[in-house]
Design a protein around this motif. Structure first.
Motif, PDB file in Angstrom:
ATOM      1  N   ARG A  28      -3.267 -39.126 -18.622  1.00 22.03           N
ATOM      2  CA  ARG A  28      -4.336 -40.137 -18.542  1.00 22.03           C
ATOM      3  C   ARG A  28      -4.354 -40.797 -17.169  1.00 22.03           C
ATOM      4  O   ARG A  28      -5.408 -40.988 -16.564  1.00 22.03           O
ATOM      5  N   ALA A  29      -3.181 -41.130 -16.652  1.00 24.65           N
ATOM      6  CA  ALA A  29      -3.092 -41.774 -15.335  1.00 24.65           C
ATOM      7  C   ALA A  29      -3.586 -40.838 -14.233  1.00 24.65           C
ATOM      8  O   ALA A  29      -4.300 -41.259 -13.327  1.00 24.65           O
ATOM      9  N   ALA A  30      -3.213 -39.575 -14.314  1.00 21.61           N
ATOM     10  CA  ALA A  30      -3.646 -38.606 -13.304  1.00 21.61           C
ATOM     11  C   ALA A  30      -5.165 -38.433 -13.322  1.00 21.61           C
ATOM     12  O   ALA A  30      -5.804 -38.350 -12.267  1.00 21.61           O
ATOM     13  N   ARG A  31      -5.745 -38.384 -14.513  1.00 23.74           N
ATOM     14  CA  ARG A  31      -7.200 -38.235 -14.637  1.00 23.74           C
ATOM     15  C   ARG A  31      -7.955 -39.482 -14.192  1.00 23.74           C
ATOM     16  O   ARG A  31      -9.094 -39.403 -13.760  1.00 23.74           O
ATOM     17  N   HIS A  60       6.341 -28.579 -14.663  1.00 19.96           N
ATOM     18  CA  HIS A  60       4.933 -28.702 -15.054  1.00 19.96           C
ATOM     19  C   HIS A  60       4.445 -30.151 -15.031  1.00 19.96           C
ATOM     20  O   HIS A  60       3.255 -30.407 -14.850  1.00 19.96           O
ATOM     21  N   ILE A  61       5.335 -31.104 -15.161  1.00 22.09           N
ATOM     22  CA  ILE A  61       4.973 -32.524 -15.078  1.00 22.09           C
ATOM     23  C   ILE A  61       4.909 -32.954 -13.615  1.00 22.09           C
ATOM     24  O   ILE A  61       4.043 -33.729 -13.216  1.00 22.09           O
ATOM     25  N   ARG A  62       5.800 -32.429 -12.817  1.00 20.15           N
ATOM     26  CA  ARG A  62       5.889 -32.774 -11.388  1.00 20.15           C
ATOM     27  C   ARG A  62       4.572 -32.493 -10.655  1.00 20.15           C
ATOM     28  O   ARG A  62       4.240 -33.144  -9.676  1.00 20.15           O
ATOM     29  N   LYS A  63       3.818 -31.537 -11.148  1.00 17.86           N
ATOM     30  CA  LYS A  63       2.539 -31.181 -10.523  1.00 17.86           C
ATOM     31  C   LYS A  63       1.491 -32.283 -10.646  1.00 17.86           C
ATOM     32  O   LYS A  63       0.507 -32.286  -9.913  1.00 17.86           O
ATOM     33  N   LEU A  64       1.713 -33.218 -11.562  1.00 24.80           N
ATOM     34  CA  LEU A  64       0.723 -34.265 -11.812  1.00 24.80           C
ATOM     35  C   LEU A  64       0.768 -35.409 -10.806  1.00 24.80           C
ATOM     36  O   LEU A  64      -0.196 -36.147 -10.665  1.00 24.80           O
ATOM     37  N   TYR A  65       1.893 -35.582 -10.120  1.00 28.41           N
ATOM     38  CA  TYR A  65       2.038 -36.743  -9.247  1.00 28.41           C
ATOM     39  C   TYR A  65       2.641 -36.347  -7.903  1.00 28.41           C
ATOM     40  O   TYR A  65       3.178 -35.264  -7.732  1.00 28.41           O
ATOM     41  N   VAL A  66       2.539 -37.263  -6.944  1.00 29.04           N
ATOM     42  CA  VAL A  66       3.010 -37.025  -5.590  1.00 29.04           C
ATOM     43  C   VAL A  66       4.491 -37.397  -5.444  1.00 29.04           C
ATOM     44  O   VAL A  66       5.272 -36.651  -4.885  1.00 29.04           O
ATOM     45  N   ARG A  67       4.851 -38.568  -5.957  1.00 27.46           N
ATOM     46  CA  ARG A  67       6.252 -39.003  -5.890  1.00 27.46           C
ATOM     47  C   ARG A  67       6.502 -40.056  -6.953  1.00 27.46           C
ATOM     48  O   ARG A  67       5.575 -40.652  -7.484  1.00 27.46           O
ATOM     49  N   ARG A  77      12.148 -50.389 -14.093  1.00 30.69           N
ATOM     50  CA  ARG A  77      10.752 -49.975 -13.919  1.00 30.69           C
ATOM     51  C   ARG A  77      10.706 -48.753 -13.001  1.00 30.69           C
ATOM     52  O   ARG A  77      11.339 -48.733 -11.946  1.00 30.69           O
ATOM     53  N   VAL A  78       9.972 -47.740 -13.407  1.00 27.42           N
ATOM     54  CA  VAL A  78       9.801 -46.525 -12.615  1.00 27.42           C
ATOM     55  C   VAL A  78       8.339 -46.454 -12.183  1.00 27.42           C
ATOM     56  O   VAL A  78       7.432 -46.595 -13.022  1.00 27.42           O
ATOM     57  N   LEU A  79       8.110 -46.262 -10.906  1.00 21.11           N
ATOM     58  CA  LEU A  79       6.750 -46.166 -10.371  1.00 21.11           C
ATOM     59  C   LEU A  79       6.422 -44.710 -10.085  1.00 21.11           C
ATOM     60  O   LEU A  79       7.235 -43.983  -9.511  1.00 21.11           O
ATOM     61  N   VAL A  80       5.237 -44.297 -10.494  1.00 24.26           N
ATOM     62  CA  VAL A  80       4.773 -42.925 -10.300  1.00 24.26           C
ATOM     63  C   VAL A  80       3.513 -42.999  -9.438  1.00 24.26           C
ATOM     64  O   VAL A  80       2.555 -43.686  -9.790  1.00 24.26           O
ATOM     65  N   TYR A  81       3.530 -42.281  -8.318  1.00 25.87           N
ATOM     66  CA  TYR A  81       2.417 -42.317  -7.372  1.00 25.87           C
ATOM     67  C   TYR A  81       1.606 -41.040  -7.461  1.00 25.87           C
ATOM     68  O   TYR A  81       2.150 -39.942  -7.489  1.00 25.87           O
ATOM     69  N   PHE A  82       0.285 -41.210  -7.496  1.00 23.20           N
ATOM     70  CA  PHE A  82      -0.648 -40.092  -7.569  1.00 23.20           C
ATOM     71  C   PHE A  82      -1.431 -40.037  -6.273  1.00 23.20           C
ATOM     72  O   PHE A  82      -1.607 -41.046  -5.594  1.00 23.20           O
ATOM     73  N   SER A  83      -1.929 -38.851  -5.940  1.00 19.65           N
ATOM     74  CA  SER A  83      -2.764 -38.772  -4.741  1.00 19.65           C
ATOM     75  C   SER A  83      -4.148 -39.290  -5.106  1.00 19.65           C
ATOM     76  O   SER A  83      -4.635 -39.087  -6.208  1.00 19.65           O
ATOM     77  N   ARG A  84      -4.725 -39.987  -4.176  1.00 21.20           N
ATOM     78  CA  ARG A  84      -6.068 -40.515  -4.396  1.00 21.20           C
ATOM     79  C   ARG A  84      -7.087 -39.409  -4.212  1.00 21.20           C
ATOM     80  O   ARG A  84      -6.931 -38.583  -3.328  1.00 21.20           O
ATOM     81  N   PRO A  85      -8.142 -39.400  -4.990  1.00 20.96           N
ATOM     82  CA  PRO A  85      -9.214 -38.410  -4.778  1.00 20.96           C
ATOM     83  C   PRO A  85      -9.798 -38.586  -3.385  1.00 20.96           C
ATOM     84  O   PRO A  85     -10.079 -39.703  -2.956  1.00 20.96           O
ATOM     85  N   GLY A  86      -9.929 -37.507  -2.659  1.00 21.99           N
ATOM     86  CA  GLY A  86     -10.501 -37.546  -1.328  1.00 21.99           C
ATOM     87  C   GLY A  86      -9.512 -37.923  -0.238  1.00 21.99           C
ATOM     88  O   GLY A  86      -9.863 -37.961   0.925  1.00 21.99           O
ATOM     89  N   ALA A  87      -8.268 -38.217  -0.597  1.00 22.66           N
ATOM     90  CA  ALA A  87      -7.265 -38.569   0.412  1.00 22.66           C
ATOM     91  C   ALA A  87      -6.754 -37.317   1.085  1.00 22.66           C
ATOM     92  O   ALA A  87      -6.662 -36.255   0.490  1.00 22.66           O
TER      93      ALA A  87
END
Length: 88
Positions: A28-31, A60-67, A77-87
Motif C-alpha cells: 500500500r505504501a509503495a503504491r 521480493h520485498i526489498r524490490k519495493l523500497y529504496v532503503r 521505529r523502523v523507517l522505510v524509504y521509497f523512491s518518489r515517482p519521477g525522481a
C-alpha cells in the motif's frame, strides 16, 4: 505530507498476522507514492524489530523500497524509504 504508519503492538504475538500486516502495508505504501513510511515494532526485547528487519530483507520485498533504517532518535521505529515517482 502524511506519514504512513504501521503499529505492530496490537498483533505482536501472532506471526501470521505480523507477516500479513507488513506485506499489505508495504504494498500500500509503495503504491501510494509516499516517500517514507514507518513501522513501529516497539522497543521491548528487540525480537519483533529483528523480525521486521528480516522481513524487509527478503529479496521480493526489498524490490519495493529504496532503503530502510532504524530511527536514530527512537530505536522502536523502523523507517522505510521509497523512491518518489519521477525522481532521478
Amino acid at each position: 505530507m502524511e506519514l504512513l504508519s504501521l503499529d505492530l503492538h496490537p498483533i505482536f504475538r501472532n506471526n501470521r498476522d505480523i507477516d500479513l500486516a507488513l506485506r499489505e502495508f508495504l504494498f500500500r505504501a509503495a503504491r501510494s507514492g509516499a516517500e517514507v513510511a514507518e513501522i513501529i515494532p516497539g522497543k521491548g526485547t528487540g525480537q519483533l524489530k529483528k523480525r521486521v528487519i528480516a522481513f524487509l530483507a527478503q529479496k521480493h520485498i526489498r524490490k519495493l523500497y529504496v532503503r530502510m533504517e532504524t530511527d536514530a532518535t527512537n530505536s522502536g521505529r523502523v523507517l522505510v524509504y521509497f523512491s518518489r515517482p519521477g525522481a532521478t
